[in-house]
Scaffold this active site. Structure first.
Site, mmCIF file in Angstrom:
data_model
loop_
_atom_site.group_PDB
_atom_site.id
_atom_site.type_symbol
_atom_site.label_atom_id
_atom_site.label_comp_id
_atom_site.label_asym_id
_atom_site.label_seq_id
_atom_site.Cartn_x
_atom_site.Cartn_y
_atom_site.Cartn_z
ATOM 1 N N TYR A 110 0.880 -1.296 0.118
ATOM 2 C CA TYR A 110 -0.032 -0.070 0.092
ATOM 3 C C TYR A 110 0.998 1.227 -0.019
ATOM 4 C CZ TYR A 110 -3.360 3.774 1.258
ATOM 5 O OH TYR A 110 -3.975 4.688 1.134
ATOM 6 N N TRP A 112 1.112 5.645 -1.956
ATOM 7 C CA TRP A 112 0.909 6.610 -3.154
ATOM 8 C C TRP A 112 2.000 6.724 -3.876
ATOM 9 C CZ3 TRP A 112 -2.502 11.140 -3.098
ATOM 10 C CH2 TRP A 112 -3.929 10.957 -2.634
HETATM 11 P P1 PGD Z 1 3.600 8.071 1.712
HETATM 12 O O1 PGD Z 1 4.469 9.088 2.567
HETATM 13 O O2 PGD Z 1 2.679 8.695 0.421
HETATM 14 O O3 PGD Z 1 2.363 7.391 2.565
HETATM 15 O O4 PGD Z 1 0.337 6.271 3.354
HETATM 16 P P2 PGD Z 1 1.528 6.053 2.202
HETATM 17 O O5 PGD Z 1 2.286 4.963 2.545
HETATM 18 O O6 PGD Z 1 0.851 6.289 0.712
HETATM 19 O O7 PGD Z 1 4.418 7.129 1.261
HETATM 20 C C1 PGD Z 1 4.714 6.759 0.043
HETATM 21 C C2 PGD Z 1 6.249 6.532 -0.269
HETATM 22 O O8 PGD Z 1 6.491 5.919 -1.517
HETATM 23 C C3 PGD Z 1 7.130 7.549 0.243
HETATM 24 O O9 PGD Z 1 7.972 7.016 1.427
HETATM 25 C C4 PGD Z 1 8.097 7.628 -1.170
HETATM 26 O O10 PGD Z 1 9.183 8.200 -0.819
HETATM 27 C C5 PGD Z 1 7.896 6.457 -2.036
HETATM 28 N N1 PGD Z 1 7.996 6.702 -3.293
HETATM 29 C C6 PGD Z 1 7.738 7.689 -4.172
HETATM 30 N N2 PGD Z 1 7.898 7.736 -5.381
HETATM 31 C C7 PGD Z 1 8.186 6.332 -5.537
HETATM 32 C C8 PGD Z 1 8.723 5.332 -6.637
HETATM 33 O O11 PGD Z 1 8.437 5.975 -7.775
HETATM 34 N N3 PGD Z 1 8.989 4.232 -6.188
HETATM 35 C C9 PGD Z 1 9.254 3.859 -5.023
HETATM 36 N N4 PGD Z 1 9.488 2.643 -4.875
HETATM 37 N N5 PGD Z 1 8.797 4.596 -3.986
HETATM 38 C C10 PGD Z 1 8.424 5.850 -4.087
HETATM 39 C C11 PGD Z 1 -0.386 7.308 3.412
HETATM 40 C C12 PGD Z 1 -1.834 6.874 4.262
HETATM 41 O O12 PGD Z 1 -1.481 7.153 5.589
HETATM 42 C C13 PGD Z 1 -3.112 7.480 3.877
HETATM 43 S S1 PGD Z 1 -3.534 7.429 2.101
HETATM 44 C C14 PGD Z 1 -4.000 7.891 4.851
HETATM 45 S S2 PGD Z 1 -5.311 8.736 4.274
HETATM 46 C C15 PGD Z 1 -3.760 7.763 6.187
HETATM 47 N N6 PGD Z 1 -3.846 9.041 6.897
HETATM 48 C C16 PGD Z 1 -3.383 8.955 8.425
HETATM 49 C C17 PGD Z 1 -3.959 9.808 9.387
HETATM 50 O O13 PGD Z 1 -4.880 10.673 9.027
HETATM 51 N N7 PGD Z 1 -3.827 9.559 10.589
HETATM 52 C C18 PGD Z 1 -2.868 8.661 11.005
HETATM 53 N N8 PGD Z 1 -2.574 8.655 12.206
HETATM 54 N N9 PGD Z 1 -2.381 7.741 9.987
HETATM 55 C C19 PGD Z 1 -2.615 7.993 8.794
HETATM 56 N N10 PGD Z 1 -2.173 6.939 7.732
HETATM 57 C C20 PGD Z 1 -2.326 6.697 6.442
#
Ligand code: PGD
Length: 765
Positions: A110, A112
């Site tokens: 999972y 983004w």
């Molecule tokens: P990101 O920080 O977007 O968080 O959780 P998610 O895991 O999606 O992580 C994406 C990662 O992908 C980053 O570490 C980035 O460096 C890496 N990345 C970017 N581009 C690439 C690529 O091309 N290749 C590879 N291999 N890696 C890449 C988000 C999630 O967190 C979501 S959607 C929600 S809505 C939730 N929100 C909350 C909240 O409101 N409150 C709490 N306490 N916790 C939450 N967690 C959830």
């Protein structure tokens, strides 16, 4: 010679980029009326010391081989060549598949990742595991909308219809008289849309509506959840109690004959059962305004006045994603719909229900007539799955039964997990428990651009390029522009894109052709673009060929005006356009859900007390919401994000009363603690938060002083060290990360310096 400026896109906006005098200069998309400041996080991202330059293997894993290991999260790494990395990763995947089958591999992955539609990391993982192993254990739903995406199909229809094709901002700005928003419409949330967005229009629409006379009422513990442009009334509710408030409003409406009984009879089922519940016919407890006031902390008189104010007006009710990221999160989603139905509003221009309006830049927008195709993921032959937020439960309890959407399922036994494009040590709850869970694995393989906490728990770390270092196409189905994402810089160190990494691994597993279909990344882009072009031709939409598109950098795409169609059509003719629910109507009572017999989500919406309530040891609520300075945890080391930290730490918000009794002042470092751990943060104080509530946004990279402790301390301020890892209910098992309870105290002595952006110890051979 001046460097060529390239077009590019991100989840938080389209832009052009150019490297000038060794500096990356980002200019927002020319047509964007309100570009996001988080574009600035790119400026120092390319060559930051926390980037991963070469493949790495964890020392304990290399020395002892695969298997459970407590050292994950605090071990050293050894830099290896790509050849070694491919051999180790392909060898380990084959070993696990041979010994235990593909159902021992978790590929949910999972996260983004980045906006480009081809290099979408999660899709790449899925395609790789499907084409090489024949499948993997997957995850369903999201951390964003875990509860809503399960309950909405039972009661009204697919979430995409209700949220992405919900009532449009345009309609709201033209017709809505009163917008009652539970959880607000914060622009920090709608500045982001997965796949990218070229125009941030929410601020403009809110301003236009307010100017025309729309009254905005924001029900939230945080005043900042509503933009200033709305000039809103703020009702500071006790966290997690919106369901009780809505029940109170419904009671008042019913008691004063202000409900639209005709609408409820024609287009809904089960109103009588909910009325019986409101009136206490089942259990003698009357759920009126006084009852609701006791629970939600808003005066009974204000609740009564609000109900009367709603009646007879063109009303939009919106419920934010955040509300359902909590225990019994299904209930406010259900009740928001019921409130709009009781007012007779669904299907009227600018009226009805806007689930998640403002929670992302997709919602309240129109759909493109043709959208860019996704990378095909192949066929998954493994049936096992988990609701996404049950990852730690699965790893800690293999074989255990769990309930989900009326079914009793069993957690599979996972030996290997493969993650690309997500950061579970950002997105999951109760991080000490998550560490324990990952420690059970034989092997964790992670592709990352930088040393996130997730990368620091991996056994094999494969350095991925960041979006700026490769070609892709950006465009969400609700974005009017398709963007050629041209590379801005060469890959950092030896980093490769996820597709190239998987293609090499597939070759070593004898499945290269199945994975690549003989295409390079560029050929895939051309192929997917051609598919879109063919669909455009069928609809007589003219788009240029790929090379022209690439040259000009962006093309406009025509849109449908399809907002709110599901409920509008129902109202036009319920026989011709029934809702996709068992009754074809809005289900205020759901026989299907009632028959599941789960006490934590009965057949009609209810108020159920959460297990997490303030007590003597944890007197404050903590709201752990989305950050304003970045997307989730992405580019937390970027200029904009870092510039708004204090002493390198995340900033939390407290009410003056709560700060005063604790002797806390602006700029102090505080310890926010509960039974699961401690997060250190710097304090801001404001009357814009309800007393008794503290807010600490998510996104600060997990940086434990004591990674192996049962109750770790994160010196950087990651609130997920504190949040509880339980499902919303047996129905959806969504994430409950939004609300927990804590104590806050001034940190005594010198607080430890943040080390989140220092790479781990790396040994070379
Ligand atoms: P990101 O920080 O977007 O968080 O959780 P998610 O895991 O999606 O992580 C994406 C990662 O992908 C980053 O570490 C980035 O460096 C890496 N990345 C970017 N581009 C690439 C690529 O091309 N290749 C590879 N291999 N890696 C890449 C988000 C999630 O967190 C979501 S959607 C929600 S809505 C939730 N929100 C909350 C909240 O409101 N409150 C709490 N306490 N916790 C939450 N967690 C959830």
């Amino acid at each position: 010679m001046t460097a060529k400026s390239t077009t590019h896109s991100s989840h938080w906006g389209a832009f052009t980029a150019v490297v000038q005098d060794d500096k990356l200069v980002i200019t927002p998309f020319a047509g964007d009326p309100d570009p996001s400041p988080i574009l600035k996080n790119f400026e120092n991202a390319l060559n930051h010391k926390v980037r991963i330059a070469t493949p790495m293997v964890r020392r304990g894993w290399l020395e002892n081989g695969p298997g459970p290991d407590e050292r994950r999260g605090s071990d050293e790494y050894i830099a290896i060549s790509w050849e070694e990395a491919y051999a180790l990763a392909a060898g380990e995947l084959s070993r696990v598949a041979r010994a235990h089958g593909p159902a021992a591999v978790f590929g949910g992955s999972y996260g983004w990742s980045s906006a480009g539609r081809f290099h979408h990391a999660q899709s790449q993982v899925h395609r790789f595991l499907n084409t090489t192993l024949g499948g993997y254990v997957r995850s369903v739903n999201s951390y964003s909308s875990g509860a809503a995406s399960v309950i909405l199909p039972h009661i009204v229809g697919d979430m995409n219809e209700i949220a992405r094709r919900g009532v449009s901002w345009e309609e709201i700005s033209e017709h809505t008289e009163l917008l009652l928003s539970f959880g607000g419409l914060a622009l920090k949330n709608s500045q982001v849309a997965s796949g990218g967005l070229s125009e941030h229009t929410e601020r403009g629409f809110i301003h236009k509506a307010a100017q025309r006379g729309t009254k905005f009422i924001s029900v939230s513990p945080l005043q900042s959840d509503m933009p200033d442009e709305a000039d809103a009334e703020w009702l500071p509710i006790r966290p997690g109690t919106d369901a009780a408030l809505i029940l109170g409003l419904l009671s008042v409406l019913k008691a004063n004959a202000l409900t639209d009984e005709d609408f409820l009879a024609r287009y809904c089922v089960g109103w009588d059962k909910l009325v019986a519940y409101l009136q206490g016919k089942e259990d003698g407890l009357v759920r009126d305004a006084s009852w609701a006031a006791e629970i939600c902390g808003i005066d009974a008189e204000r609740i009564e006045k609000l109900a009367v104010e709603l009646a007879g007006k063109r009303v939009m009710v919106s419920v934010a994603h955040a509300l359902q990221r909590a225990e019994h999160g299904e209930q406010p989603v259900w009740l928001g719909l019921v409130l709009s139905a009781a007012l007779g509003q669904p299907g009227l221009p600018g009226g009805g229900y806007g689930y998640a309006l403002g929670a992302l830049g997709h919602y309240g927008k129109h759909h493109n007539r043709v959208s860019f195709p996704a990378l095909p993921q192949g066929k998954n032959g493994v049936k096992d799955f988990i609701p996404v937020a049950r990852i730690a439960d699965m790893l800690l309890n293999p074989g255990q039964e769990f309930r989900y959407n009326g079914q009793t399922l069993r957690y599979p036994e996972i030996k290997l997990a493969w993650w690309a494009g997500g950061n579970p040590f950002h997105h999951h709850q109760s991080l000490a428990r998550l560490r324990q869970a990952f420690n059970q694995l034989d092997t964790l393989i992670v592709h990352e651009i930088a040393w996130t906490a997730t990368a620091r728990h991996a056994d094999i770390v494969l350095p991925a390029t960041m979006t700026l270092e490769r070609e892709d196409v950006g465009g969400a189905p609700t974005d009017r522009h398709l963007i050629a994402m041209q590379p801005v810089a060469r890959p950092f160190g030896e980093a490769k894109d996820d597709y190239s990494i998987f293609a090499e691994l597939a070759k070593r597993l004898g499945r290269e052709e199945a994975f690549t279909e003989g295409r390079t990344a560029r050929q895939w882009l051309e192929h997917l673009y051609q598919q879109m072009q063919e669909k455009c031709e069928q609809q007589h939409i003219s788009v240029p060929d790929f090379s022209t598109f690439w040259e000009i950098g962006q093309i406009p795409l025509p849109q449908l005006k399809d907002g709110g169609r599901l409920l509008r059509n129902l109202r036009l003719d319920p026989d011709k356009h029934p809702l996709p629910t068992p009754s074809g109507k809005i289900e205020i009572f759901s026989q299907t859900i009632a028959d599941f017999n789960d006490a934590d989500c009965p057949g009609h919406p209810v108020w159920l007390e959460p297990t997490q309530k303030p007590d003597d040891e944890h007197p404050l609520f903590l709201i752990a919401n989305q950050p304003a300075t970045k997307l989730h945890s992405q580019l937390d080391y970027g200029h904009h994000s870092v510039s708004l930290k204090r002493d390198g730490r995340e900033v939390c918000l407290m009410h003056p009363q709560d700060a005063r009794v604790r002797g806390i002042q602006v700029g102090d470092t505080v310890a926010i603690s509960n039974v699961r751990g401690t997060a250190l943060a710097s304090v801001d104080i404001s009357e814009g938060i309800r007393p008794g509530v503290v807010q600490l946004p998510t996104g600060a990279w997990y940086d434990p002083v004591d990674p192996q402790a049962a109750r770790p301390t994160c010196r950087h301020g990651n609130p997920n060290v504190l949040t509880l890892d339980v499902g919303t209910s047996s129905l959806a098992q969504g994430c409950c990360g939004q609300i927990t309870t804590v104590n806050v105290a001034r940190y005594q002595g010198t607080a430890p310096a943040v080390k989140a952006f220092e790479p781990p110890v790396i040994l070379t051979r």
